[in-house]
Every structure is written in structure tokens, then in C-alpha cells.
Design a protein around this motif. Structure first.
Motif, PDB file in Angstrom:
ATOM      1  N   UNK A 162       0.824  -1.215   0.000  1.00 27.00           N
ATOM      2  CA  UNK A 162       0.000   0.000   0.000  1.00 27.00           C
ATOM      3  C   UNK A 162       0.857   1.264   0.000  1.00 27.00           C
ATOM      4  N   UNK A 163       2.139   1.118   0.373  1.00 18.27           N
ATOM      5  CA  UNK A 163       3.020   2.280   0.425  1.00 18.27           C
ATOM      6  C   UNK A 163       3.925   2.386  -0.810  1.00 18.27           C
ATOM      7  N   UNK A 164       3.588   1.681  -1.863  1.00 18.83           N
ATOM      8  CA  UNK A 164       4.405   1.739  -3.081  1.00 18.83           C
ATOM      9  C   UNK A 164       4.457   3.170  -3.612  1.00 18.83           C
ATOM     10  N   UNK A 165       5.674   3.648  -3.863  1.00 18.07           N
ATOM     11  CA  UNK A 165       5.865   5.001  -4.374  1.00 18.07           C
ATOM     12  C   UNK A 165       5.685   6.089  -3.334  1.00 18.07           C
ATOM     13  N   UNK A 166       5.569   5.702  -2.075  1.00 19.20           N
ATOM     14  CA  UNK A 166       5.309   6.677  -1.008  1.00 19.20           C
ATOM     15  C   UNK A 166       6.522   6.941  -0.118  1.00 19.20           C
ATOM     16  N   UNK A 167       7.653   6.283  -0.393  1.00 21.38           N
ATOM     17  CA  UNK A 167       8.789   6.321   0.529  1.00 21.38           C
ATOM     18  C   UNK A 167      10.034   6.874  -0.160  1.00 21.38           C
ATOM     19  N   UNK A 168      10.744   7.745   0.531  1.00 22.14           N
ATOM     20  CA  UNK A 168      12.069   8.171   0.104  1.00 22.14           C
ATOM     21  C   UNK A 168      13.058   7.797   1.211  1.00 22.14           C
TER      22      UNK A 168
END
Length: 344
Positions: A162-168
Motif C-alpha cells: 500500500x506504500x508503493x511510491x510513497x517512501x524516500x
């Protein structure tokens, strides 16, 4: 800075063999570290009329010639005291195999350490390494970008699709801050590293993360894995939330290696690094100190997560780091982050 104090540190880095100290630290700690070292050297010269030869790079990165020096098979080439933040430089195979495991180094650190680290087992059971402070990784959440997704509570939560593309995650100039990957590798294996890569949007320097989060920039993320120092530097805004995961902030210790044969000769340096005065300055800079007399001002509910000596000594650190970084990059590039990462 007083010129007399400045002159106490070696500035010519053309030959660093056989110094009394080489100190590597992070950007936020650079000024504090240098000032403490300069003051220590000045007081020592005034008291003894002797000069200790010490060097710390002015930039924020280790230099190639220091990397080469640490590979030397000649023990006399190495500094009497070597200190560095994180795991790669400290646990080089050349140092471990040639010297550390053969009894050439000894920690001067007392086993009585700060209560904030109770139960973690930070004291080296083999008495080789010392630790004077830690950098701690937390999550910085931009609730505007997170939207209706739940605020993650543990490091494992970040592996949820669910956090795909949401983390750096942390990185700089094409490098990935490997220490954070080590924790995922220890707890979740290769699949954990790959899952984090699949969910990651980019790799940024922590200063860039803090700057982006402060204005909720379009290029930013919902979740940043970021050192506590930089997360705390962000303005207090309703959409920003610092989360110390329930399983603890991942720590990168500042290690010290001291030559056993030089313990007395360089005790003024190790006493200073492990002492209350410098420890208090570290703590004030959000690099909590292991000195038992320092008030680290740790927030309620904030705790630490540490790899542990058993794990560290069960792996080849350089080989493992290289492998997991390559795994991360391969997965990241294949699954479509915001950048193309290159292997070193």
C-alpha cells in the motif's frame, strides 16, 4: 574559530600514515567534532608541551585516500585512534582480519553507559570497539501526501504494497545510506530489501528530505526514512509528524577503534570523545550520547533499535552491504522509481 586552535589539526592530507587520530563523522556533527578535538589538542599542548597529530576531513564524506589507508596491512600505518559513523568504514575486513581479531585494539570505554540504551547490548563483549554516540533513523510523515493510508507504526509496515511510491530513503550523490538496508536485511532477509526497494520513490540526502517535507513539495514523499536530527529541523506543521517506530529508531553508532599499545598515550583523545562535555554537545545536536552523565532529552516513547554484535560478527560487512545495495538498486530500477540508480 581561533587560528591557534585551527592550527592544531593537520590540514595536509597527502600523508596520513601513523597519525594519533583520524576522525570521520556526519555533516551535522562536523563542526562540533572539530571544535571538541581542537580544544582538546590545545589544552593538551598547554599542559604537556606535546602535540598530537590528528586529522578529520573538512567535507562530509570519507576521502579515497582514507579508504586506502584503512586497507593497509601495515599496522603502523593506521592511526592510534580511528573513529567513524556507521558500519562500512568501521568493520572493514582488512582491519578485522589483520588486526582487530588478533588483539591489536582495545576499548577504553566503561561498561556503565547511559540508561537510554539499557538492554540494547551496545558494549562490545569482546572489548574491541567503543561507541560515543548514535545517529538514529526515524520516519517523517507528510500526512497530506499519505492521504487515507494508515500512519506506519513499525519498520515492517513500510514493506506493505500500500506504500508503493510513497517512501524516500537516505542517499547522496548516487550512494544509498546502507545502514538502513542492513536493518531490513537482518529482520526480513533479501526479500525485505527488495520489498523496500519496490515501495521506494527515490533516494535523497536527508537535508533535501527535510527541505521538501517543509513545503510538501511535489517531488517529495509521504514517508521519509531520515535521521532524527534532520526530521527535527523541519518546521512544526500540522501535516508533518515524526514517528519513532514501535520497534525503535534504527541507530548508526559512532564507533572508536583504539590501538591497545597506545591506550595511555592517546587517553586524552578517547577520554574527550567518551566524556560528559562532548557527550552533552552530541545530545544537544540530537546525536544521543552513551556517557552515563549526559541527559539526552529523549522524548517519551522514543526508543532505539540496534543490529547487535552477534549479527555484525556473523556477516562479512563489506560483502553484505555491497550485495544488499545491488539488490535494492536492481529492484528499484526494475519496478520504476523516480530515478535510475547506478551501481558503484
Amino acid at each position: 574559530m581561533n587560528e591557534a586552535l585551527d592550527s592544531m589539526l593537520i590540514t595536509d592530507d597527502s600523508n596520513l600514515n601513523g597519525l594519533n587520530l583520524i576522525g570521520l563523522t556526519s555533516c551535522p556533527m562536523k563542526k562540533i567534532f572539530r571544535e571538541n578535538l581542537e580544544n582538546t589538542l590545545q589544552k593538551y599542548k598547554q599542559a604537556t608541551d606535546k602535540i598530537l597529530k590528528c586529522y578529520t576531513p573538512t567535507g562530509c564524506h570519507s576521502k579515497e585516500h582514507i579508504e586506502e589507508l584503512l586497507k593497509s596491512s601495515n599496522f603502523d600505518d593506521l592511526p592510534d585512534v580511528f573513529t567513524a559513523l556507521g558500519y562500512r568504514n568501521t568493520f572493514k575486513s582488512s582491519i578485522l582480519d589483520n588486526f582487530a581479531y588478533r588483539g591489536y585494539f582495545k576499548s577504553p570505554q566503561d561498561k556503565n553507559i547511559n540508561k537510554d540504551f539499557d538492554g540494547l547490548g551496545l558494549i562490545d563483549p569482546e572489548g574491541i570497539y567503543s561507541i560515543y554516540s548514535v545517529s538514529s533513523e526515524v520516519m517523517l510523515i507528510d500526512k497530506n501526501k499519505l492521504g487515507k493510508l494508515p500512519v506506519p507504526k513499525t519498520w515492517a509496515d513500510l514493506l506493505d504494497p500500500i506504500y508503493k511510491g510513497k517512501i524516500i530513503i537516505g542517499g547522496c550523490d548516487g550512494d544509498i545510506h546502507e545502514d538502513q538496508l542492513l536493518y531490513y536485511y537482518k529482520d526480513f532477509g533479501d526479500e525485505g530489501v527488495k520489498a523496500l526497494a519496490e515501495n521506494s520513490k527515490n533516494t535523497w540526502h536527508p537535508a533535501q528530505m527535510a527541505k521538501s517535507a517543509a513545503v510538501s513539495s511535489r517531488d517529495g514523499a509521504a514517508i521519509y526514512i531520515i535521521p532524527w536530527f534532520f526530521a527535527n529541523a523541519c518546521p512544526d506543521k500540522p501535516n508533518l509528524k515524526i514517528v519513532c517506530p514501535e520497534d525503535g529508531a534504527m541507530i548508526s553508532p559512532s564507533f572508536i577503534l583504539t590501538k591497545k599499545s597506545k591506550l595511555d598515550e592517546v587517553s586524552v583523545l578517547t577520554d574527550s570523545l567518551l566524556g560528559t562535555e562532548f557527550g552533552t554537545k552530541c545530545a544537544d545536536n540530537l546525536y544521543p550520547s552513551l556517557n552515563p552523565n549526559v541527559n539526552n532529552n529523549i522524548p517519551e516513547g522514543f526508543k532505539f533499535k540496534w543490529l547487535g554484535w552477534d549479527f555484525i560478527r556473523s556477516i562479512n560487512m563489506e560483502e553484505t552491504m555491497n550485495n544488499i545495495v545491488d539488490e535494492f538498486i536492481d529492484t528499484f530500477n526494475r519496478t520504476g522509481g523516480d530515478a535510475v540508480l547506478e551501481k558503484k
